[in-house]
Structure formats: structure tokens, C-alpha cells
Design a protein around this motif. Structure first.
Motif, PDB file in Angstrom:
ATOM      1  N   TRP A   1     -15.835   7.758  15.731  1.00  0.00           N
ATOM      2  CA  TRP A   1     -16.288   7.871  14.345  1.00  0.00           C
ATOM      3  C   TRP A   1     -17.499   6.983  14.103  1.00  0.00           C
ATOM      4  O   TRP A   1     -18.460   7.385  13.444  1.00  0.00           O
ATOM      5  CB  TRP A   1     -15.128   7.508  13.414  1.00  0.00           C
ATOM      6  N   ARG A   2     -17.465   5.773  14.656  1.00  0.00           N
ATOM      7  CA  ARG A   2     -18.608   4.868  14.482  1.00  0.00           C
ATOM      8  C   ARG A   2     -19.825   5.385  15.241  1.00  0.00           C
ATOM      9  O   ARG A   2     -20.965   5.227  14.788  1.00  0.00           O
ATOM     10  CB  ARG A   2     -18.228   3.463  14.927  1.00  0.00           C
ATOM     11  N   LEU A   3     -19.595   5.979  16.405  1.00  0.00           N
ATOM     12  CA  LEU A   3     -20.709   6.584  17.140  1.00  0.00           C
ATOM     13  C   LEU A   3     -21.360   7.694  16.317  1.00  0.00           C
ATOM     14  O   LEU A   3     -22.574   7.850  16.312  1.00  0.00           O
ATOM     15  CB  LEU A   3     -20.216   7.146  18.476  1.00  0.00           C
ATOM     16  N   ARG A   4     -20.533   8.477  15.615  1.00  0.00           N
ATOM     17  CA  ARG A   4     -21.084   9.546  14.772  1.00  0.00           C
ATOM     18  C   ARG A   4     -21.937   8.961  13.637  1.00  0.00           C
ATOM     19  O   ARG A   4     -23.000   9.494  13.302  1.00  0.00           O
ATOM     20  CB  ARG A   4     -19.966  10.405  14.194  1.00  0.00           C
ATOM     21  N   LEU A   5     -21.494   7.856  13.047  1.00  0.00           N
ATOM     22  CA  LEU A   5     -22.287   7.209  11.997  1.00  0.00           C
ATOM     23  C   LEU A   5     -23.626   6.732  12.545  1.00  0.00           C
ATOM     24  O   LEU A   5     -24.669   6.873  11.889  1.00  0.00           O
ATOM     25  CB  LEU A   5     -21.514   6.027  11.408  1.00  0.00           C
ATOM     26  N   LEU A   6     -23.615   6.185  13.749  1.00  0.00           N
ATOM     27  CA  LEU A   6     -24.871   5.726  14.362  1.00  0.00           C
ATOM     28  C   LEU A   6     -25.792   6.904  14.645  1.00  0.00           C
ATOM     29  O   LEU A   6     -27.001   6.831  14.395  1.00  0.00           O
ATOM     30  CB  LEU A   6     -24.567   4.962  15.657  1.00  0.00           C
ATOM     31  N   SER A   7     -25.227   8.002  15.141  1.00  0.00           N
ATOM     32  CA  SER A   7     -26.029   9.200  15.403  1.00  0.00           C
ATOM     33  C   SER A   7     -26.633   9.743  14.111  1.00  0.00           C
ATOM     34  O   SER A   7     -27.796  10.169  14.077  1.00  0.00           O
ATOM     35  CB  SER A   7     -25.156  10.267  16.067  1.00  0.00           C
ATOM     36  N   GLN A   8     -25.845   9.714  13.045  1.00  0.00           N
ATOM     37  CA  GLN A   8     -26.354  10.188  11.760  1.00  0.00           C
ATOM     38  C   GLN A   8     -27.456   9.274  11.232  1.00  0.00           C
ATOM     39  O   GLN A   8     -28.413   9.755  10.615  1.00  0.00           O
ATOM     40  CB  GLN A   8     -25.213  10.284  10.748  1.00  0.00           C
ATOM     41  N   LEU A   9     -27.356   7.982  11.472  1.00  0.00           N
ATOM     42  CA  LEU A   9     -28.408   7.065  11.035  1.00  0.00           C
ATOM     43  C   LEU A   9     -29.719   7.396  11.736  1.00  0.00           C
ATOM     44  O   LEU A   9     -30.789   7.368  11.121  1.00  0.00           O
ATOM     45  CB  LEU A   9     -27.993   5.618  11.314  1.00  0.00           C
TER      46      LEU A   9
ATOM     47  N   GLY B   1     -37.395  -5.556   5.788  1.00  0.00           N
ATOM     48  CA  GLY B   1     -37.386  -5.591   4.329  1.00  0.00           C
ATOM     49  C   GLY B   1     -35.961  -5.399   3.831  1.00  0.00           C
ATOM     50  O   GLY B   1     -35.035  -6.099   4.263  1.00  0.00           O
ATOM     51  N   ARG B   2     -35.768  -4.425   2.956  1.00  0.00           N
ATOM     52  CA  ARG B   2     -34.444  -4.166   2.395  1.00  0.00           C
ATOM     53  C   ARG B   2     -33.707  -3.079   3.166  1.00  0.00           C
ATOM     54  O   ARG B   2     -32.592  -2.698   2.804  1.00  0.00           O
ATOM     55  CB  ARG B   2     -34.583  -3.770   0.924  1.00  0.00           C
ATOM     56  N   ARG B   3     -34.305  -2.562   4.225  1.00  0.00           N
ATOM     57  CA  ARG B   3     -33.704  -1.478   4.988  1.00  0.00           C
ATOM     58  C   ARG B   3     -33.383  -1.963   6.395  1.00  0.00           C
ATOM     59  O   ARG B   3     -33.807  -3.035   6.810  1.00  0.00           O
ATOM     60  CB  ARG B   3     -34.652  -0.276   5.042  1.00  0.00           C
ATOM     61  N   VAL B   4     -32.628  -1.145   7.116  1.00  0.00           N
ATOM     62  CA  VAL B   4     -32.363  -1.438   8.519  1.00  0.00           C
ATOM     63  C   VAL B   4     -32.899  -0.295   9.364  1.00  0.00           C
ATOM     64  O   VAL B   4     -33.017   0.843   8.894  1.00  0.00           O
ATOM     65  CB  VAL B   4     -30.846  -1.619   8.788  1.00  0.00           C
ATOM     66  N   ARG B   5     -33.224  -0.625  10.587  1.00  0.00           N
ATOM     67  CA  ARG B   5     -33.635   0.405  11.527  1.00  0.00           C
ATOM     68  C   ARG B   5     -32.981   0.134  12.877  1.00  0.00           C
ATOM     69  O   ARG B   5     -32.532  -0.982  13.145  1.00  0.00           O
ATOM     70  CB  ARG B   5     -35.146   0.457  11.675  1.00  0.00           C
ATOM     71  N   LEU B   6     -32.936   1.146  13.695  1.00  0.00           N
ATOM     72  CA  LEU B   6     -32.307   1.015  14.999  1.00  0.00           C
ATOM     73  C   LEU B   6     -33.213   0.225  15.945  1.00  0.00           C
ATOM     74  O   LEU B   6     -34.429   0.422  15.963  1.00  0.00           O
ATOM     75  CB  LEU B   6     -32.029   2.397  15.591  1.00  0.00           C
TER      76      LEU B   6
END
Length: 300
Positions: A4-12, A52-57
Motif C-alpha cells: 500500500w505504501r509502495l502504491r502511494l509512492l508510485s502515485q506521488l 519550499g512547502r512541497r516535497v519531491r522524490l
């Protein structure tokens, strides 16, 4: 690692922001962030960095996000094999299609599959072209029927395309309209007409606007509908004219159609992710789409 967490990372990786992932997963942004933090702990690797206020991979996060899609597909394939004991295609296939392809292409294919593969479940999703590839890359669809014309869609080496058909863009006018004749028509002759358009920034709204401007006029848009049936009803009532794909013109409505003097066609394509383990369920679904094409779309 938790699937499930892998799916969240893929969606990000596909959607770009934690907020977009949260909306797609029906979670709060804080819950998504917490789960991604747990995934970092599980992998002992920094997957995200704040800008900034966002995150990126991070580079490691990008690699894992792209591998995650393959891992999840493989798990789906294993589950399907266990359900069907290898005897026939089984499991879940998520098929996305844009509005006019649903009743003309997707529903006939799903009906064909239902009669032949009782252990195969097909989830049908309405996804317009500008949404479909994001859903495919994010794992929310296994196959999408989309259009690959006019350079608007972000294709790439991670996708496999199967061309299905071509579909002309037509001018649709009320019955008895002076323009309801025969033969190709110049759009400039309809510059003063009231126009029915799709919703702003949709595929057909952008295309119709572009074609009108190429004919040197700004259309007077009197209505916008996210449903082709409503647009056809509006045209039938004599309240507007419209540009619609040929597949969208339901013959139950009393309207006249004209081809364009400069023909415009869209290529209708089935798209799947490349690099995933082959799944019999996906292959038979592709075959069903090709077997059940409407005769009006067999222009390829």
C-alpha cells in the motif's frame, strides 16, 4: 515493504504532490506523509526531500517509485494466477476509457469478456484523455483507451501503445439548418453561430477552440456540457452547433453532420504499462477491444 505504501509512492511520482495523492487515495495529506515516512524507515533510505512547502522524490525515491509499479503489477499477476489456478485469465483488470469510447468500445468488450471468462473481473472507469495516462502510470488503471493526437499527452518509453481505430471530428448542426447539406464544410462559414463546447480544458474543448481559431474566429460559446448526449440534445433543439468526434454522435438524436474541409481525425489507442510481467487478463482484454470495434471506427 508494504504494498500500500509502495502504491502511494508510485502515485506521488505520477501525480506530483502529496495533496493530489491524498485526494486520489481518499486520505488526508498528513496521513499520506506519515505513510511515506514509514516507507522511508522500512527501506532505510531517504525517499523524499523538502523544496519550499512541497516535497519531491530523491533519486532513490524515483527509482523505487518506478520499480514499485512493476512490483505491484507482479503481485496482481500472482494473485490472478492463484485465483484461476493457471487455467484461464482471472483477477481484476481496470479499464479506463473516455466518454464516447465507453458505450461504443469498452462496454461491448466488457460484455464479450463476461461471457467467456467468468473469473475475470473488469472495472470500467470514465477517464478523459488528459486524465488517463496519469491514472495508468499511477496504477489506478491497467489499460486505458485514449487519444494520442495533437501532441497534448505525455507519452514515453514506459508505455506500450496498441492502435485501435481512427475517428473523424465532425461539425454537428440542427436538422433543417442551412449548413445541413452534404460534403465537406469550412468552419469559417459558422463563425457567427452559437456553439456548444465541452468543459474548459478538456480534450474536445481545447481541440474545438483550436480549430475555430485556425479558421480565424473566436467561437461564441453558449453552453458547456461534460456529456455528449446533452450537447447533442442542445444541437437538436436548434440552440447551437458543435464539433464532436464521430463516435460521440448517437444516431438517436436528430442532427446533421458535416465533414471538415480540412479533415481532422483522432487516433484511438489502447495503452498499457511497459515492463510489467505479462498478464493474461490484460492480454485478453486488449484482444476483446480489438474484436469489438464499431464498424464506424474501422478506419485504420
Amino acid at each position: 515493504m508494504n504494498p500500500w505504501r509502495l502504491r502511494l509512492l508510485s502515485q506521488l511520482e505520477a501525480l506530483g504532490t502529496v495533496r493530489a495523492v491524498a485526494q486520489a487515495a481518499n486520505l488526508s495529506p498528513s496521513s499520506v506523509s506519515q505513510q511515506l515516512a514509514v516507507l522511508e524507515a522500512e527501506t532505510h533510505t531517504q525517499l523524499l526531500e523538502r523544496v519550499g512547502r512541497r516535497v519531491r522524490l530523491t533519486s532513490a525515491g524515483l527509482i523505487l517509485a518506478r520499480r514499485a509499479r512493476v512490483i505491484l503489477d507482479h503481485m496482481d499477476g500472482v494473485e490472478a494466477e492463484l485465483r484461476g489456478f493457471g487455467e484461464e485469465p482471472s483477477g481484476l483488470v481496470r479499464l479506463g476509457a473516455f466518454q464516447s469510447a465507453i458505450h461504443t468500445m469498452a462496454v461491448p468488450a466488457v460484455s464479450w469478456l463476461a461471457h467467456r471468462y467468468p473469473h475475470l473481473d473488469v472495472e470500467l472507469l470514465q477517464l478523459e484523455p488528459h486524465e488517463s495516462l496519469l491514472a495508468l502510470r499511477g496504477g489506478d488503471a491497467d489499460i486505458v483507451i485514449t487519444t494520442t493526437d495533437f501532441g497534448e499527452l505525455p507519452l514515453g518509453p514506459d508505455l506500450d501503445l496498441v492502435q485501435l481505430a481512427t475517428d473523424p471530428i465532425l461539425l454537428v448542426v440542427p436538422p433543417g439548418h442551412p449548413g445541413a447539406g452534404r460534403g465537406p464544410v469550412d468552419l469559417a462559414a459558422f463563425a457567427d453561430e452559437p456553439w456548444a463546447f465541452d468543459m474548459p480544458q478538456s480534450y474536445m474543448a481545447n481541440l474545438a477552440l483550436r480549430l475555430c481559431r485556425q479558421s480565424r474566429f473566436e467561437p461564441r460559446v453558449v453552453c458547456r456540457f461534460g456529456n455528449y448526449m446533452m450537447a447533442l440534445q442542445h444541437v437538436e433543439a436548434g440552440l447551437s452547433v458543435a464539433l464532436l468526434p464521430g463516435l460521440a454522435v448517437d444516431r438517436r438524436y436528430r442532427v446533421a453532420t458535416r465533414e471538415l474541409a480540412t479533415p481532422v481525425t483522432r487516433t484511438i489507442t489502447a495503452v498499457i504499462r511497459r515492463g510489467s510481467p505479462p498478464r493474461a487478463a490484460v492480454h485478453v482484454a486488449l484482444d476483446a477491444l480489438r474484436r469489438n470495434l464499431p464498424s464506424s471506427a474501422l478506419g485504420t
